[in-house]
Motif scaffolding. Structure first.
Motif, PDB file in Angstrom:
ATOM      1  N   PRO A   1      -4.366   4.461  -7.333  1.00 22.62           N
ATOM      2  CA  PRO A   1      -4.768   4.440  -8.742  1.00 22.62           C
ATOM      3  C   PRO A   1      -5.603   3.220  -9.106  1.00 22.62           C
ATOM      4  CG  PRO A   1      -2.450   5.007  -8.534  1.00 22.62           C
ATOM      5  CD  PRO A   1      -2.906   4.590  -7.184  1.00 22.62           C
ATOM      6  N   LEU A   2      -6.567   3.453  -9.983  1.00 22.28           N
ATOM      7  CA  LEU A   2      -7.413   2.386 -10.498  1.00 22.28           C
ATOM      8  C   LEU A   2      -6.766   1.887 -11.784  1.00 22.28           C
ATOM      9  CD1 LEU A   2     -10.759   4.347 -10.019  1.00 22.28           C
ATOM     10  CD2 LEU A   2      -9.546   2.940  -8.366  1.00 22.28           C
ATOM     11  N   ASP A   3      -5.813   0.972 -11.636  1.00 25.63           N
ATOM     12  CA  ASP A   3      -4.941   0.623 -12.755  1.00 25.63           C
ATOM     13  C   ASP A   3      -5.356  -0.627 -13.504  1.00 25.63           C
ATOM     14  OD1 ASP A   3      -4.380  -1.283 -10.883  1.00 25.63           O
ATOM     15  OD2 ASP A   3      -2.301  -0.677 -10.549  1.00 25.63           O
ATOM     16  N   GLY A   4      -6.551  -1.130 -13.265  1.00 23.86           N
ATOM     17  CA  GLY A   4      -7.032  -2.274 -14.018  1.00 23.86           C
ATOM     18  C   GLY A   4      -6.664  -3.610 -13.426  1.00 23.86           C
TER      19      GLY A   4
ATOM     20  N   SER B   1      -0.808  11.426  -9.594  1.00 20.82           N
ATOM     21  CA  SER B   1      -2.201  11.794  -9.428  1.00 20.82           C
ATOM     22  C   SER B   1      -2.616  12.927 -10.342  1.00 20.82           C
ATOM     23  CB  SER B   1      -2.473  12.194  -7.980  1.00 20.82           C
ATOM     24  OG  SER B   1      -1.685  13.304  -7.618  1.00 20.82           O
ATOM     25  N   ALA B   2      -1.684  13.803 -10.720  1.00 18.02           N
ATOM     26  CA  ALA B   2      -2.051  14.933 -11.563  1.00 18.02           C
ATOM     27  C   ALA B   2      -2.404  14.495 -12.975  1.00 18.02           C
ATOM     28  CB  ALA B   2      -0.902  15.944 -11.613  1.00 18.02           C
TER      29      ALA B   2
ATOM     30  N   GLY C   1      -6.360  -5.738  -7.638  1.00 20.00           N
ATOM     31  CA  GLY C   1      -6.193  -5.082  -6.353  1.00 20.00           C
ATOM     32  C   GLY C   1      -7.093  -3.874  -6.218  1.00 20.00           C
ATOM     33  N   PRO C   2      -7.328  -3.382  -4.997  1.00 24.94           N
ATOM     34  CA  PRO C   2      -8.274  -2.281  -4.814  1.00 24.94           C
ATOM     35  C   PRO C   2      -7.705  -0.950  -5.276  1.00 24.94           C
ATOM     36  CG  PRO C   2      -7.243  -2.811  -2.722  1.00 24.94           C
ATOM     37  CD  PRO C   2      -6.761  -3.842  -3.712  1.00 24.94           C
ATOM     38  N   GLY C   3      -8.593  -0.103  -5.732  1.00 26.39           N
ATOM     39  CA  GLY C   3      -8.312   1.306  -5.922  1.00 26.39           C
ATOM     40  C   GLY C   3      -9.077   2.085  -4.877  1.00 26.39           C
TER      41      GLY C   3
ATOM     42  N   SER D   1       0.829  -1.203   0.000  1.00 25.23           N
ATOM     43  CA  SER D   1       0.000   0.000   0.000  1.00 25.23           C
ATOM     44  C   SER D   1       0.862   1.250   0.000  1.00 25.23           C
ATOM     45  CB  SER D   1      -0.920   0.009   1.227  1.00 25.23           C
ATOM     46  OG  SER D   1      -1.843  -1.031   1.165  1.00 25.23           O
ATOM     47  N   HIS D   2       1.965   1.214   0.756  1.00 25.67           N
ATOM     48  CA  HIS D   2       2.836   2.391   0.838  1.00 25.67           C
ATOM     49  C   HIS D   2       3.526   2.636  -0.503  1.00 25.67           C
ATOM     50  CE1 HIS D   2       3.151   1.479   5.430  1.00 25.67           C
ATOM     51  NE2 HIS D   2       1.945   1.823   5.038  1.00 25.67           N
ATOM     52  N   VAL D   3       3.905   1.561  -1.194  1.00 23.12           N
ATOM     53  CA  VAL D   3       4.509   1.723  -2.514  1.00 23.12           C
ATOM     54  C   VAL D   3       3.498   2.336  -3.479  1.00 23.12           C
ATOM     55  CG1 VAL D   3       5.438   0.471  -4.470  1.00 23.12           C
ATOM     56  CG2 VAL D   3       6.177  -0.127  -2.174  1.00 23.12           C
ATOM     57  N   ALA D   4       2.257   1.805  -3.438  1.00 21.50           N
ATOM     58  CA  ALA D   4       1.231   2.351  -4.317  1.00 21.50           C
ATOM     59  C   ALA D   4       0.953   3.808  -4.002  1.00 21.50           C
ATOM     60  CB  ALA D   4      -0.063   1.532  -4.178  1.00 21.50           C
ATOM     61  N   LEU D   5       0.987   4.168  -2.727  1.00 27.33           N
ATOM     62  CA  LEU D   5       0.768   5.553  -2.334  1.00 27.33           C
ATOM     63  C   LEU D   5       1.849   6.456  -2.915  1.00 27.33           C
ATOM     64  CD1 LEU D   5      -0.623   7.733  -0.664  1.00 27.33           C
ATOM     65  CD2 LEU D   5       0.786   7.057   1.263  1.00 27.33           C
TER      66      LEU D   5
END
Length: 473
Positions: A67-70, A18-19, A73-75, A7-11
């Motif tokens: 991110p909702l990357d397809g 995000s921009a 895993g959850p977004g 989760s921390h890596v994804a963050l």
């Protein structure tokens, strides 16, 4: 790699991207969610517009926190959404709600209770959305975001002290108007569901008390908001008082055991006075005189008239209750004045916590959620808080069978005595002001109970009868 670490890596990835990662936060997102929100939102305990249909939604902001990357895993989407509903006024009412929405290709059974629904079209077509606070992985990500101050999309995160990582989250089920997560029994994160522009007193006042060194209120450690001309306070992280019990449950336990509550009430009065003293030192204290007195009484009278129109049982007592308000006006005309300051605004036994060593704390400084935010942030006589607590002792006594009015009377006296010991001023020394605020609170209770808990209506009606007789005497 552990789930928390991933989760921390994804963050970190989301903070960088995000921009530009805007695929699911364009104009198609909200229309795709509207059919689900129409069904789900009114069922939530914190939804304020129950009993009125939702006629439309508008998107205030959307931020991809994960991110909702397809992938499977959850977004995580953070949404601020306005719900439009008809009102009794000239136009529709629009309340802004904060939603943290998890997105998955498929839902594990452990999250079934958090389900919002399956999206049929738009950027999330074929995926399942749910209340993200119930997902430990996404709740962990939210704490990680609070540990790292800065901006993320339309959100900004702040903190006053380091926050440890790896604290297991759990949702508290007891809240009504908001939602809360407890992290490792060390911190509690309150998520404001219905949000308003301007400083939320549940952040503003604890910060002011912390600056004054008052330890009766847990000091905010971190918070997040949506910046702007009138910033929206979205969530506040504070120490969790592990092992503490709220005053309402303690009072009911004392009644059930057939014992008094006098030492606790005395100590609680002292704690209230200490908080009031610190707030008076930290923030302005305008005097209540002349025009302000008339405005205070006019508001009380207006609320009485509105309640009497809605609850016919109140009508016979209106003259006596109005006399309680008029007594304050008469004193003001003769030149009397009172101190005003910032107060708790919705003080009762359920807003207090007693630790195992007997130390009382006050919590939940948001004020009465039904009142407009500017009104909740306005200075008021300390008698307003005192009156709220006096009414709470009555409620506790009435909740027990047989009714024990003497128990409540002794608690009320002990509370005022403790308040006087700590502040040097006994609230009973200004009986007209205290009675007016207690009357105003009882009128509010009558309207609330008539609308939401009719079986409880005899509780405030007993106070109404007593207060009407007292004011007319």
């Amino acid at each position: 790699m552990s789930e928390a670490a991933s989760s921390h890596v994804a963050l970190a990835k989301n903070t960088r991207n995000s921009a530009t990662n805007r695929g699911t936060v364009d104009g198609e997102l909200l229309p795709s969610l509207v059919p689900l929100l129409h069904s789900w939102l009114p069922r939530q305990r914190w939804f304020a517009g129950k009993g009125r249909p939702v006629t439309g939604f508008s998107l205030v902001s959307a931020t991809e926190m994960l991110p909702l990357d397809g992938t499977a895993g959850p977004g995580l989407l953070h949404l601020l959404v306005r719900a439009e509903q008809p009102s009794g006024d000239s136009g529709p009412a629009e309340d802004c709600y904060q939603l943290l929405v998890g997105v998955r290709a498929s839902m594990p059974p452990t999250l079934a209770s958090a389900l919002i629904g399956r999206v049929e079209r738009g950027p999330l077509a074929g995926r399942t959305v749910y209340d993200a606070l119930h997902d430990p992985r996404l709740a962990d990500l939210l704490l990680e975001r609070l540990r790292r101050p800065g901006a993320l999309g339309s959100l900004r995160f702040e903190r006053t002290a380091p926050v440890p990582e790896g604290l297991a989250p759990r949702v508290l089920d007891a809240e009504q108007s908001n939602s809360s997560l407890v992290y490792g029994d060390a911190y509690i994160l309150k998520i404001f569901r219905r949000v308003f522009p301007g400083a939320n007193p549940d952040l503003e006042l604890p910060l002011a008390l912390a600056r004054e060194g008052c330890d009766r209120v847990p000091a905010p450690v971190a918070w997040f908001e949506a910046p702007g001309a009138g910033p929206l306070t979205l969530g506040v992280l504070q120490p969790f008082l592990h092992g503490a019990r709220d005053g309402w449950r303690l009072a009911l336990a004392a009644l059930a055991a057939g014992r008094d509550f006098l030492p606790e009430a005395l100590a609680l009065g002292r704690a209230t006075a200490e908080v009031h003293t610190a707030l008076a030192a930290a923030l302005p204290t305008p005097a209540l005189r002349g025009t302000q007195t008339r405005q205070l009484v006019a508001g009380m009278t207006r609320r009485l008239e509105e309640a009497a129109r809605a609850v016919p049982a109140l009508v016979p007592y209106v003259p006596g209750l109005r006399a309680a308000f008029d007594a304050v006006t008469d004193l003001g005309v003769r030149g009397s004045g009172w101190a005003q300051q910032r107060v708790h605004g919705d003080l009762h036994l359920g807003q207090t916590l007693r630790s195992p060593d007997g130390f009382w704390s006050l919590i939940d400084f948001e004020g009465e959620p039904a009142r407009p935010l500017p009104e909740r942030r306005s200075p008021a006589p300390p008698a307003r808080d005192v009156a709220g607590m006096l009414r709470s002792f009555d409620y506790a006594a009435r909740s027990h069978r047989p009714w024990n009015p003497e128990w409540a009377a002794r608690c009320r006296a002990a509370y005022c005595e403790g308040y006087a010991q700590a502040s040097g001023s006994d609230p009973r020394g200004e009986p007209e002001l205290l009675r007016a605020h207690e009357t105003d609170k009882a009128v509010y209770e009558v309207l609330y109970e008539a609308r939401h808990r009719p079986d409880w209506l005899p509780v405030p009606m007993a106070a109404i009868q007593r207060l009407a007789r007292s004011a007319a005497a």
